[in-house]
Design a protein around this motif. Structure first.
Motif, PDB file in Angstrom:
ATOM      1  N   GLU A  98       1.184  -0.910   0.096  1.00  0.00           N
ATOM      2  CA  GLU A  98       0.428   0.182  -0.352  1.00  0.00           C
ATOM      3  C   GLU A  98       1.081   1.150   0.153  1.00  0.00           C
ATOM      4  OE1 GLU A  98      -2.588  -0.516   3.225  1.00  0.00           O
ATOM      5  OE2 GLU A  98      -3.938  -1.201   2.670  1.00  0.00           O
ATOM      6  N   GLY A  99       0.270   2.270  -0.945  1.00  0.00           N
ATOM      7  CA  GLY A  99       1.201   3.981  -0.541  1.00  0.00           C
ATOM      8  C   GLY A  99       2.197   3.611  -1.711  1.00  0.00           C
ATOM      9  N   LYS A 100       2.013   3.498  -2.745  1.00  0.00           N
ATOM     10  CA  LYS A 100       3.039   3.830  -3.984  1.00  0.00           C
ATOM     11  C   LYS A 100       2.766   4.819  -4.397  1.00  0.00           C
ATOM     12  CE  LYS A 100       3.719  -1.062  -5.340  1.00  0.00           C
ATOM     13  NZ  LYS A 100       3.042  -2.045  -6.066  1.00  0.00           N
ATOM     14  N   GLU A 101       1.734   5.450  -3.908  1.00  0.00           N
ATOM     15  CA  GLU A 101       1.687   6.994  -4.568  1.00  0.00           C
ATOM     16  C   GLU A 101       2.214   8.073  -4.038  1.00  0.00           C
ATOM     17  OE1 GLU A 101       0.257   7.901  -7.686  1.00  0.00           O
ATOM     18  OE2 GLU A 101      -0.165   5.539  -8.399  1.00  0.00           O
ATOM     19  N   GLU A 102       2.319   7.740  -2.592  1.00  0.00           N
ATOM     20  CA  GLU A 102       2.428   8.379  -0.941  1.00  0.00           C
ATOM     21  C   GLU A 102       4.130   8.178  -1.693  1.00  0.00           C
ATOM     22  OE1 GLU A 102       0.054   6.239  -1.080  1.00  0.00           O
ATOM     23  OE2 GLU A 102      -1.308   7.265   0.273  1.00  0.00           O
ATOM     24  N   LYS A 103       4.893   6.624  -1.625  1.00  0.00           N
ATOM     25  CA  LYS A 103       5.796   6.797  -2.223  1.00  0.00           C
ATOM     26  C   LYS A 103       6.663   7.828  -3.307  1.00  0.00           C
ATOM     27  CE  LYS A 103       5.970   2.080   0.554  1.00  0.00           C
ATOM     28  NZ  LYS A 103       6.534   0.692   0.837  1.00  0.00           N
ATOM     29  N   LEU A 104       5.734   7.597  -3.755  1.00  0.00           N
ATOM     30  CA  LEU A 104       6.419   8.185  -5.321  1.00  0.00           C
ATOM     31  C   LEU A 104       5.818   9.728  -4.866  1.00  0.00           C
ATOM     32  CD1 LEU A 104       7.617   7.275  -8.652  1.00  0.00           C
ATOM     33  CD2 LEU A 104       5.324   7.310  -8.428  1.00  0.00           C
ATOM     34  N   ALA A 105       5.118  10.359  -4.279  1.00  0.00           N
ATOM     35  CA  ALA A 105       4.952  11.684  -4.144  1.00  0.00           C
ATOM     36  C   ALA A 105       6.384  12.249  -3.096  1.00  0.00           C
ATOM     37  CB  ALA A 105       4.035  12.264  -3.516  1.00  0.00           C
ATOM     38  N   CYS A 106       6.989  11.387  -1.832  1.00  0.00           N
ATOM     39  CA  CYS A 106       7.768  11.773  -1.152  1.00  0.00           C
ATOM     40  C   CYS A 106       9.112  12.029  -2.345  1.00  0.00           C
ATOM     41  CB  CYS A 106       7.620  10.526   0.137  1.00  0.00           C
ATOM     42  SG  CYS A 106       6.774  10.532   0.592  1.00  0.00           S
ATOM     43  N   LEU A 107       9.171  11.244  -2.772  1.00  0.00           N
ATOM     44  CA  LEU A 107      10.275  10.571  -3.702  1.00  0.00           C
ATOM     45  C   LEU A 107      10.510  12.056  -4.552  1.00  0.00           C
ATOM     46  CD1 LEU A 107      12.929   9.347  -4.970  1.00  0.00           C
ATOM     47  CD2 LEU A 107      11.316   8.550  -6.801  1.00  0.00           C
ATOM     48  N   TYR A 108       9.885  12.071  -5.105  1.00  0.00           N
ATOM     49  CA  TYR A 108       9.343  13.813  -5.965  1.00  0.00           C
ATOM     50  C   TYR A 108       9.523  15.100  -5.380  1.00  0.00           C
ATOM     51  CZ  TYR A 108       8.063  11.082 -10.206  1.00  0.00           C
ATOM     52  OH  TYR A 108       7.990  10.693 -11.611  1.00  0.00           O
ATOM     53  N   ALA A 109       8.880  14.798  -4.153  1.00  0.00           N
ATOM     54  CA  ALA A 109       9.393  15.876  -3.397  1.00  0.00           C
ATOM     55  C   ALA A 109      10.169  15.958  -2.480  1.00  0.00           C
ATOM     56  CB  ALA A 109       8.161  15.965  -1.990  1.00  0.00           C
ATOM     57  N   ALA A 110      11.187  15.146  -2.666  1.00  0.00           N
ATOM     58  CA  ALA A 110      12.771  15.201  -2.166  1.00  0.00           C
ATOM     59  C   ALA A 110      13.454  15.594  -3.608  1.00  0.00           C
ATOM     60  CB  ALA A 110      13.469  14.377  -1.624  1.00  0.00           C
ATOM     61  N   VAL A 111      13.177  14.675  -4.691  1.00  0.00           N
ATOM     62  CA  VAL A 111      13.719  15.836  -6.110  1.00  0.00           C
ATOM     63  C   VAL A 111      14.070  16.754  -6.267  1.00  0.00           C
ATOM     64  CG1 VAL A 111      14.013  15.345  -7.947  1.00  0.00           C
ATOM     65  CG2 VAL A 111      13.548  13.130  -6.599  1.00  0.00           C
ATOM     66  N   GLN A 112      12.818  17.660  -6.204  1.00  0.00           N
ATOM     67  CA  GLN A 112      12.685  18.924  -5.911  1.00  0.00           C
ATOM     68  C   GLN A 112      13.779  19.926  -5.003  1.00  0.00           C
ATOM     69  OE1 GLN A 112      10.394  20.250  -8.077  1.00  0.00           O
ATOM     70  NE2 GLN A 112       9.884  18.337  -8.754  1.00  0.00           N
ATOM     71  N   GLU A 113      14.317  19.002  -3.937  1.00  0.00           N
ATOM     72  CA  GLU A 113      15.722  20.230  -3.485  1.00  0.00           C
ATOM     73  C   GLU A 113      17.099  19.676  -4.878  1.00  0.00           C
ATOM     74  OE1 GLU A 113      15.430  20.028   0.883  1.00  0.00           O
ATOM     75  OE2 GLU A 113      13.237  19.488   0.905  1.00  0.00           O
ATOM     76  N   LEU A 114      17.315  18.765  -5.318  1.00  0.00           N
ATOM     77  CA  LEU A 114      18.137  19.000  -6.197  1.00  0.00           C
ATOM     78  C   LEU A 114      18.096  19.738  -6.812  1.00  0.00           C
ATOM     79  CD1 LEU A 114      17.887  14.643  -6.787  1.00  0.00           C
ATOM     80  CD2 LEU A 114      19.049  16.322  -4.895  1.00  0.00           C
ATOM     81  N   ASN A 115      19.880  20.260  -7.479  1.00  0.00           N
ATOM     82  CA  ASN A 115      19.792  21.008  -8.636  1.00  0.00           C
ATOM     83  C   ASN A 115      19.275  20.454  -9.773  1.00  0.00           C
ATOM     84  OD1 ASN A 115      21.744  20.007  -9.946  1.00  0.00           O
ATOM     85  ND2 ASN A 115      23.235  21.212  -8.199  1.00  0.00           N
ATOM     86  N   GLY A 116      19.248  21.265 -11.058  1.00  0.00           N
ATOM     87  CA  GLY A 116      19.286  20.956 -12.127  1.00  0.00           C
ATOM     88  C   GLY A 116      20.085  19.330 -13.395  1.00  0.00           C
TER      89      GLY A 116
END
Length: 167
Positions: A98-116
């Motif tokens: 369960e929660g694959k979408e939530e896990k993916l959302a967390c990964l994308y949120a963390a990736v947003q803090e990286l530079n280009g």
């Protein structure tokens, strides 16, 4: 001209998932993702006459899209009212199925803090590309790709832990 356009549209339709993934990695907001998607397709169309077939279409496509996303991201990050995270993401406690979408959302949120460039490295890594392919797509040496990717993975792990995204 019509035949070239049909071939281009067929190739874009076959590989549009790549464009969607890149836009999602670089932009947090759905509207911004659509705008970036359109910009990447436009840049692909403009650059298509330069595609000579010396590499796979997807390799060329990665390079054009990632360069477009990096430039677009830099322009977007200059806007004062833009923030990569909304800060309202809670720690997720889920079981394996369960929660694959939530896990993916967390990964994308963390990736947003990286530079280009770091985003490009992580994207290509998640696409299961080898160090050689990553280097080719980014126009850097294989050794440089390996070192930068390892540093970026460490940084991403730190961001995930720092923000309580661990899952």
């Amino acid at each position: 001209m019509k035949e070239t356009e049909n071939i281009f549209l067929t190739l874009i339709n076959q590989h549009k998932a790549i464009i969607h993934k890149i836009s999602k990695i670089y932009m947090n907001d759905a509207e911004e993702q659509r705008d970036l998607f359109q910009e990447m397709v436009l840049q692909l169309w403009k650059a298509y006459p330069s595609f000579k077939g010396n590499s796979k279409f997807t390799t060329w496509m990665y390079r054009v899209c990632l360069n477009t996303a990096i430039i677009y991201f830099k322009k977007d990050s200059r806007k004062v009212d833009k923030t990569p995270l909304d800060g309202n993401i809670d720690v997720i406690d889920v079981n394996e199925n369960e929660g694959k979408e939530e896990k993916l959302a967390c990964l994308y949120a963390a990736v947003q803090e990286l530079n280009g460039i770091e985003k490009a490295l992580i994207f290509l890594f998640l696409e299961n590309q080898s160090h050689r392919e990553i280097a080719e797509n980014l126009g850097i040496s294989e050794v440089n790709a390996r070192v930068k990717l390892n540093r970026t993975k460490e940084k991403l792990q730190f961001i995930i832990k720092k923000n309580g995204y661990e899952f």
